[in-house]
Design an enzyme around this catalytic site. Structure first.
Site, PDB file in Angstrom:
ATOM      1  N   ASP A 124       0.780  -1.231   0.000  1.00  0.00           N
ATOM      2  CA  ASP A 124       0.000   0.000   0.000  1.00  0.00           C
ATOM      3  C   ASP A 124       0.813   1.284   0.000  1.00  0.00           C
ATOM      4  O   ASP A 124       0.602   2.166  -0.816  1.00  0.00           O
ATOM      5  CB  ASP A 124      -0.942   0.007   1.204  1.00  0.00           C
ATOM      6  CG  ASP A 124      -1.996  -1.073   1.105  1.00  0.00           C
ATOM      7  OD1 ASP A 124      -1.722  -2.097   0.456  1.00  0.00           O
ATOM      8  OD2 ASP A 124      -3.074  -0.909   1.675  1.00  0.00           O
ATOM      9  N   SER A 471      -9.553   1.498   3.459  1.00  0.00           N
ATOM     10  CA  SER A 471      -8.904   0.519   2.601  1.00  0.00           C
ATOM     11  C   SER A 471      -9.538   0.552   1.224  1.00  0.00           C
ATOM     12  O   SER A 471     -10.724   0.882   1.069  1.00  0.00           O
ATOM     13  CB  SER A 471      -9.062  -0.880   3.209  1.00  0.00           C
ATOM     14  OG  SER A 471      -8.760  -1.867   2.253  1.00  0.00           O
TER      15      SER A 471
END
Length: 558
Positions: A124, A471
């Site tokens: 990420d 997310s």
């Protein structure tokens, strides 16, 4: 091979014989030192599934560099797993780690005067940090990601992934599944290493790196366990040597055209809302302007051409089988900058000449999109004067206009405990504040809270508003990145239980149903809370980080 490479400045005799001796102590020869020195910034570790296999990919990159006449020099870079870190103290470190990654690559490349870089990472905050470093250094650079894992066993109408366990925990607490089913799911959600198989930030950033032109065409979505992933790693090693010899550097690729293409692809994919933090940060390092309003403008004029979980059951390996990023960009080409340069040394249009999509189930043509607008929306209003971010592609149409009474929590942990106890009711807007870059500190993801609401059957009857982030796998009615954040005295700090909040995604509005005088009166009585963390890196980050609407970056120039 002799050439005026950057590294030659610290390897010429007799002045720099001591540096040659240091390299020779590690087995290098004059033959090696007369070649371009190529750094491999490798985020391999045994803590993160997306990086577990990068040792082997690093070797494939080394092979390619050798084949092309370069000298590979590998070094390690940190990389956190959001999946492991989320829901506890560790989640506050993942976004700030992006800056450490960028700084560490800058340090290694400059201290050792490397001629070029292969930036090897997957997850990420790692890929954004690597790209930020490439733009800051303006060296020849090729990005290589590790690729997605394969999808897991079927669960809840789609191939499972790691987020299925968070949803299943809510189901377990609500009595919708039993202990045996829950434990069995743990064994089946992630059958291989790789970045998580959904379109979270990891895979979104891989696709955006390809769209930027920093990655070899077609490589972003190759599954981690496919042999083609090894072949593209070797090809990346060969290509970085060609870039060094040609003098083609990162900022020649990440220019206004490349950034425009990356933003368009982000919207057409319905990519992770975290990219509203990362693309402005990359633009900053490249010396280019990009703010939330720029992203909003591009989203409103870009149709959504692909649907991948959380917008639909298909996962990223399915997207790859449907043609991947090249097929998507070929369909989107009329809205792109076709002459943008890429690491192939060719233009985007040249790279896409042979691309084609397979079917309409995942990637659609430009004249028949899934949605006329892109996957990101920026909401403004008295609750978010500088903006808040949501992802319409992951919000059920019935939830895109939502009004409810606030349930306020001063932190993620309070919210999670209340949801697990069944204290959140249908029709409520869960307000999670003091989770921004300064207040968190570190702006952790509110992914667990959203998934638990879904698991308890509240996914279609509640909403979340937060100065934290989400997310890429979240679905439901949520607005994050609310700016200014509560810790800076933003309006979110004034909200009380029972206040009416209106979310209107089509109108791009986020409204607290109070008068300006009422909000001002409450904020006049507000007192800044004591920092959650008052030592170490997070305390420093809280002092230096910019607001979410500015990418949560640490500014290092005037």
């Amino acid at each position: 091979m002799t050439a005026p490479f950057r590294s030659a400045a610290i390897l010429s005799r007799p002045r720099w014989s001591k540096v040659r001796a240091l390299f020779k102590s590690m087995g290098k020869s004059d033959y090696d030192l007369d070649r371009p020195l190529i750094g491999i910034a490798n985020t391999y570790n045994e803590l993160t599934p997306g990086h577990y296999h990068l040792r082997a990919l690093g070797q494939a990159v080394r092979d390619g560099i050798h084949q092309a006449g370069g000298t590979p020099l590998e070094f390690g870079v940190i990389g956190c797993c959001d999946g492991v870190a989320n829901g506890h103290l560790g989640g506050r470190y993942t976004l700030p780690s992006r800056e450490i990654i960028a700084h560490s690559v800058e340090i290694m490349a400059t201290a050792h005067q490397l001629d070029g870089l292969v930036l090897l990472g997957s997850c990420d905050k790692i890929l954004p940090g690597l790209i930020m470093a490439a733009c800051r250094l303006d060296l020849p650079a090729v990005v290589l990601n590790g690729g997605p894992s394969l999808g897991g066993a079927p669960f809840d109408g789609r191939p499972a992934d790691i987020t299925s366990l968070a949803e299943a925990l809510g189901m377990l607490k609500a009595g919708r599944i039993g202990d045996d089913d829950y434990r069995a799911l743990e064994e089946r959600v992630m059958p291989t290493c790789g970045s998580c198989s959904f379109l979270g930030t990891a895979n979104s950033m891989g696709c955006v790196a390809e769209a930027l032109g920093l990655m070899l065409p077609g490589s972003a979505a190759i599954p981690a366990v496919h042999a083609q992933r090894q072949r593209v790693a070797t090809a990346s090693g060969r290509q970085i040597v060609a870039l060094v010899q040609a003098g083609l550097t990162a900022r020649q690729i990440v220019d206004a055209r490349g950034l425009h293409n990356a933003c368009r692809v982000m919207m057409a994919l319905g990519a992770s809302s975290n990219l509203a933090l990362h693309l402005p940060a990359i633009a900053y390092e490249a010396g280019l302007p990009l703010g939330l309003d720029d992203l909003a403008r591009l989203s409103d004029s870009t149709p959504q051409l692909a649907r991948i979980y959380p917008a639909a059951p298909a996962n990223v390996p399915d997207f790859f089988a449907a043609g991947g990023v090249p097929a998507l960009m070929r369909e989107l080409l009329p809205l792109l900058e076709p002459q943008a340069l890429t690491v192939t040394g060719r233009s985007l249009a040249e790279n896409l000449s042979g691309a084609a999509r397979v079917g309409d189930e995942i990637i659609r043509p430009l004249d028949h999109p899934w949605s006329p607008q892109g996957g990101l929306a920026v909401l403004h209003g008295n609750l978010a004067p500088r903006g808040g971010v949501c992802k319409p592609a992951a919000i059920h149409p019935d939830l895109r206009v939502f009004q409810g009474r606030a349930r306020c929590f001063d932190g993620e942990e309070q919210a999670i405990a209340a949801i697990l106890e069944g204290a959140v009711q249908p029709g409520e807007v869960v307000v999670i504040r003091y989770e921004g870059p300064k207040g968190g500190p570190g702006m952790p993801e509110m992914a667990t809270a959203m998934k638990l609401l879904y698991g308890r059957g509240l996914g279609l009857s509640t909403a979340i508003v937060t100065d934290g982030r989400f997310s890429g796998t979240n679905n439901g009615c949520f607005v994050g990145h609310v700016s200014p954040e509560a810790a800076e005295g933003g309006p979110l700090a004034a909200v009380k239980d029972g206040d009416l909040i209106a979310i209107d995604v089509p109108a791009r509005a986020l409204t607290l149903e109070l008068s300006p005088d009422q909000i001002a009166q409450r904020l006049a009585q507000w007192q800044r809370p004591r920092p959650r963390i008052d030592q170490g890196y997070l305390a420093l980050y809280a002092q230096l980080a910019s607001s979410a609407d500015q990418g949560a970056i640490i500014r290092h120039r005037g």
